[in-house]
Design a protein around this motif. Sequence first.
Motif, mmCIF file in Angstrom:
data_model
loop_
_atom_site.group_PDB
_atom_site.id
_atom_site.type_symbol
_atom_site.label_atom_id
_atom_site.label_comp_id
_atom_site.label_asym_id
_atom_site.label_seq_id
_atom_site.Cartn_x
_atom_site.Cartn_y
_atom_site.Cartn_z
ATOM 1 N N THR A 1 7.115 -13.338 9.106
ATOM 2 C CA THR A 1 7.209 -12.978 7.692
ATOM 3 C C THR A 1 7.082 -11.466 7.535
ATOM 4 O O THR A 1 6.212 -10.837 8.126
ATOM 5 N N TRP A 2 7.974 -10.894 6.733
ATOM 6 C CA TRP A 2 7.969 -9.447 6.532
ATOM 7 C C TRP A 2 7.233 -9.099 5.247
ATOM 8 O O TRP A 2 7.571 -9.582 4.184
ATOM 9 N N TYR A 3 6.196 -8.284 5.387
ATOM 10 C CA TYR A 3 5.462 -7.795 4.225
ATOM 11 C C TYR A 3 5.622 -6.273 4.161
ATOM 12 O O TYR A 3 5.378 -5.576 5.148
ATOM 13 N N ALA A 4 6.038 -5.792 3.002
ATOM 14 C CA ALA A 4 6.219 -4.347 2.829
ATOM 15 C C ALA A 4 5.002 -3.784 2.094
ATOM 16 O O ALA A 4 4.703 -4.183 0.969
ATOM 17 N N TYR A 5 4.316 -2.848 2.745
ATOM 18 C CA TYR A 5 3.122 -2.246 2.149
ATOM 19 C C TYR A 5 3.406 -0.786 1.783
ATOM 20 O O TYR A 5 4.080 -0.064 2.523
ATOM 21 N N CYS A 6 2.861 -0.360 0.635
ATOM 22 C CA CYS A 6 3.004 1.033 0.221
ATOM 23 C C CYS A 6 1.663 1.532 -0.310
ATOM 24 O O CYS A 6 0.770 0.747 -0.612
ATOM 25 N N SER A 7 1.541 2.847 -0.417
ATOM 26 C CA SER A 7 0.313 3.449 -0.931
ATOM 27 C C SER A 7 0.443 3.703 -2.431
ATOM 28 O O SER A 7 1.492 4.155 -2.903
ATOM 29 N N PHE A 8 -0.636 3.425 -3.158
ATOM 30 C CA PHE A 8 -0.677 3.636 -4.607
ATOM 31 C C PHE A 8 -1.604 4.822 -4.902
ATOM 32 O O PHE A 8 -2.711 4.906 -4.374
ATOM 33 N N PHE A 9 -1.128 5.739 -5.756
ATOM 34 C CA PHE A 9 -1.875 6.945 -6.079
ATOM 35 C C PHE A 9 -2.106 7.041 -7.590
ATOM 36 O O PHE A 9 -1.203 6.762 -8.381
ATOM 37 N N LYS A 10 -3.277 7.449 -7.961
ATOM 38 C CA LYS A 10 -3.601 7.700 -9.360
ATOM 39 C C LYS A 10 -3.070 9.070 -9.787
ATOM 40 O O LYS A 10 -3.035 10.010 -8.993
ATOM 41 N N ALA A 11 -2.667 9.186 -11.051
ATOM 42 C CA ALA A 11 -2.238 10.471 -11.594
ATOM 43 C C ALA A 11 -3.415 11.444 -11.551
ATOM 44 O O ALA A 11 -4.579 11.024 -11.572
ATOM 45 N N PRO B 1 -4.430 8.345 -1.484
ATOM 46 C CA PRO B 1 -4.167 7.038 -2.092
ATOM 47 C C PRO B 1 -5.425 6.328 -2.577
ATOM 48 O O PRO B 1 -6.498 6.455 -1.978
ATOM 49 N N ALA B 2 -5.269 5.573 -3.659
ATOM 50 C CA ALA B 2 -6.377 4.786 -4.196
ATOM 51 C C ALA B 2 -6.458 3.427 -3.515
ATOM 52 O O ALA B 2 -7.541 2.877 -3.314
ATOM 53 N N GLU B 3 -5.274 2.881 -3.146
ATOM 54 C CA GLU B 3 -5.253 1.579 -2.485
ATOM 55 C C GLU B 3 -3.878 1.310 -1.881
ATOM 56 O O GLU B 3 -2.915 2.047 -2.136
ATOM 57 N N THR B 4 -3.813 0.241 -1.085
ATOM 58 C CA THR B 4 -2.554 -0.213 -0.502
ATOM 59 C C THR B 4 -2.057 -1.416 -1.289
ATOM 60 O O THR B 4 -2.842 -2.310 -1.629
ATOM 61 N N MET B 5 -0.763 -1.429 -1.589
ATOM 62 C CA MET B 5 -0.195 -2.510 -2.392
ATOM 63 C C MET B 5 1.040 -3.094 -1.728
ATOM 64 O O MET B 5 1.721 -2.430 -0.943
ATOM 65 N N ARG B 6 1.317 -4.353 -2.071
ATOM 66 C CA ARG B 6 2.594 -4.967 -1.734
ATOM 67 C C ARG B 6 3.500 -4.886 -2.957
ATOM 68 O O ARG B 6 3.043 -4.584 -4.062
ATOM 69 N N LEU B 7 4.781 -5.162 -2.758
ATOM 70 C CA LEU B 7 5.754 -4.944 -3.833
ATOM 71 C C LEU B 7 5.468 -5.773 -5.082
ATOM 72 O O LEU B 7 5.684 -5.297 -6.198
ATOM 73 N N TYR B 8 4.982 -6.994 -4.920
ATOM 74 C CA TYR B 8 4.747 -7.812 -6.100
ATOM 75 C C TYR B 8 3.646 -7.213 -6.980
ATOM 76 O O TYR B 8 3.646 -7.391 -8.208
ATOM 77 N N GLN B 9 2.709 -6.478 -6.355
ATOM 78 C CA GLN B 9 1.654 -5.831 -7.135
ATOM 79 C C GLN B 9 2.196 -4.634 -7.913
ATOM 80 O O GLN B 9 1.810 -4.405 -9.068
ATOM 81 N N VAL B 10 3.090 -3.872 -7.304
ATOM 82 C CA VAL B 10 3.748 -2.758 -7.998
ATOM 83 C C VAL B 10 4.603 -3.293 -9.140
ATOM 84 O O VAL B 10 4.601 -2.758 -10.255
ATOM 85 N N PHE B 11 5.314 -4.361 -8.862
ATOM 86 C CA PHE B 11 6.163 -5.002 -9.868
ATOM 87 C C PHE B 11 5.328 -5.458 -11.064
ATOM 88 O O PHE B 11 5.739 -5.296 -12.229
ATOM 89 N N ALA B 12 4.149 -6.005 -10.789
ATOM 90 C CA ALA B 12 3.268 -6.470 -11.870
ATOM 91 C C ALA B 12 2.837 -5.314 -12.760
ATOM 92 O O ALA B 12 2.744 -5.460 -13.991
ATOM 93 N N LEU B 13 2.587 -4.151 -12.171
ATOM 94 C CA LEU B 13 2.199 -2.977 -12.956
ATOM 95 C C LEU B 13 3.347 -2.519 -13.850
ATOM 96 O O LEU B 13 3.159 -2.216 -15.035
ATOM 97 N N ARG C 1 11.505 -12.900 -2.183
ATOM 98 C CA ARG C 1 10.703 -12.926 -0.952
ATOM 99 C C ARG C 1 9.378 -12.179 -1.109
ATOM 100 O O ARG C 1 8.460 -12.370 -0.324
ATOM 101 N N HIS C 2 9.295 -11.307 -2.114
ATOM 102 C CA HIS C 2 8.085 -10.506 -2.294
ATOM 103 C C HIS C 2 7.119 -11.101 -3.324
ATOM 104 O O HIS C 2 6.042 -10.556 -3.537
ATOM 105 N N GLN C 3 7.528 -12.145 -3.982
ATOM 106 C CA GLN C 3 6.680 -12.709 -5.034
ATOM 107 C C GLN C 3 5.409 -13.298 -4.440
ATOM 108 O O GLN C 3 5.426 -13.864 -3.332
ATOM 109 N N ALA C 4 4.323 -13.173 -5.154
ATOM 110 C CA ALA C 4 3.023 -13.620 -4.661
ATOM 111 C C ALA C 4 3.012 -15.124 -4.455
ATOM 112 O O ALA C 4 3.586 -15.876 -5.243
ATOM 113 N N LEU C 5 2.343 -15.546 -3.381
ATOM 114 C CA LEU C 5 2.226 -16.977 -3.110
ATOM 115 C C LEU C 5 1.093 -17.586 -3.907
ATOM 116 O O LEU C 5 0.106 -16.931 -4.187
#
Length: 302
Positions: free
Chosen positions: A122-132, A139-151, A298-302
């Motif tokens: 299973t492929w999981y894409a992780y990215c770094s999230f930064f506060k303004a 970075p403040a935390e590591t996120m997957r795409l579904y978390q970025v999408f939710a924001l 494929r990126h939607q949360a389980l």
Amino acid sequence: MEVSREAILDKTHYGLKIYAYVLRQYYPNTAVLSVKGRDCGITRNPFNGGKETLRIHIDGVIATHRDTELKTFNGDVFDFAQYHFRITDEEELLHKINQELHLNLEVKEKSELDWLNGPDDTWYAYCSFFKAPVRNVFPAETMRLYQVFALITSDKYKRITEDLRAISDVKEARKFKANRFDYVTFSGTFEKRNDNNLLQHSNLLTIDFDHLENLQELRTQLLNDEYFETEMLFTSPSGDGLKWIIRIDVSEVTHSEYFTAVANYIKHTYNIEVDQSGKDVSRACFLPYDPTAFLHKRHQAL
């Protein structure tokens, strides 16, 4: 004869017919290969902007390739087929080649439970999230795409997105965006936002389309693009651009080289020049409000 690498090579003259098939998809009604003994000379490379830099040669029992310009673009015919079909699973790729080239090799039926014995790929894409603001490079935390999408699809950035789009002065808008918008690095996770501090590449590439007059038309075209499957797509903070997130493979070609190839493809296919900032692996992407954003299932949360 069952589908296998050996059987396919036997049916395709060491794989040369596969190269010819792929190249004809990009350059129809054109002589794409000129075989002389075990060498095919130089031909156009669709993954390097159509430049005549692709050298194909038969090495032993398999055809291989290399690009005279992109030093890391090399491999055998199955690697080349992966670039075209965008299939990383070898068994799936072999069956695709068998089907597309009408090789009529026997397909062995698999049990519905065979997948239980296979590895978890299973492929999981992780990215770094930064506060303004954007000058904050830690970075403040590591996120997957579904978390970025939710924001993006929530109301979190609705007010500041509306405020930004109400600013008419370009310099003021740029300053507002830099100071107020959180952002992510879609191409990977970082210890610090700098190309030299990359922890792990996500195999994602961000393509920026700015100042579009036909935004909705291009959005539809990208979602139906023939060669690149959309992982995520959303409207830029300014409201007149798009952020297109696609999957790439940096195991053999660098991030920068892949960006150049994709940019050339977009220019050729859509006649659009893309923002060159995507060439930087640590590129910051501001997060706006877009309730119509697209996320691949494929990126939607389980």
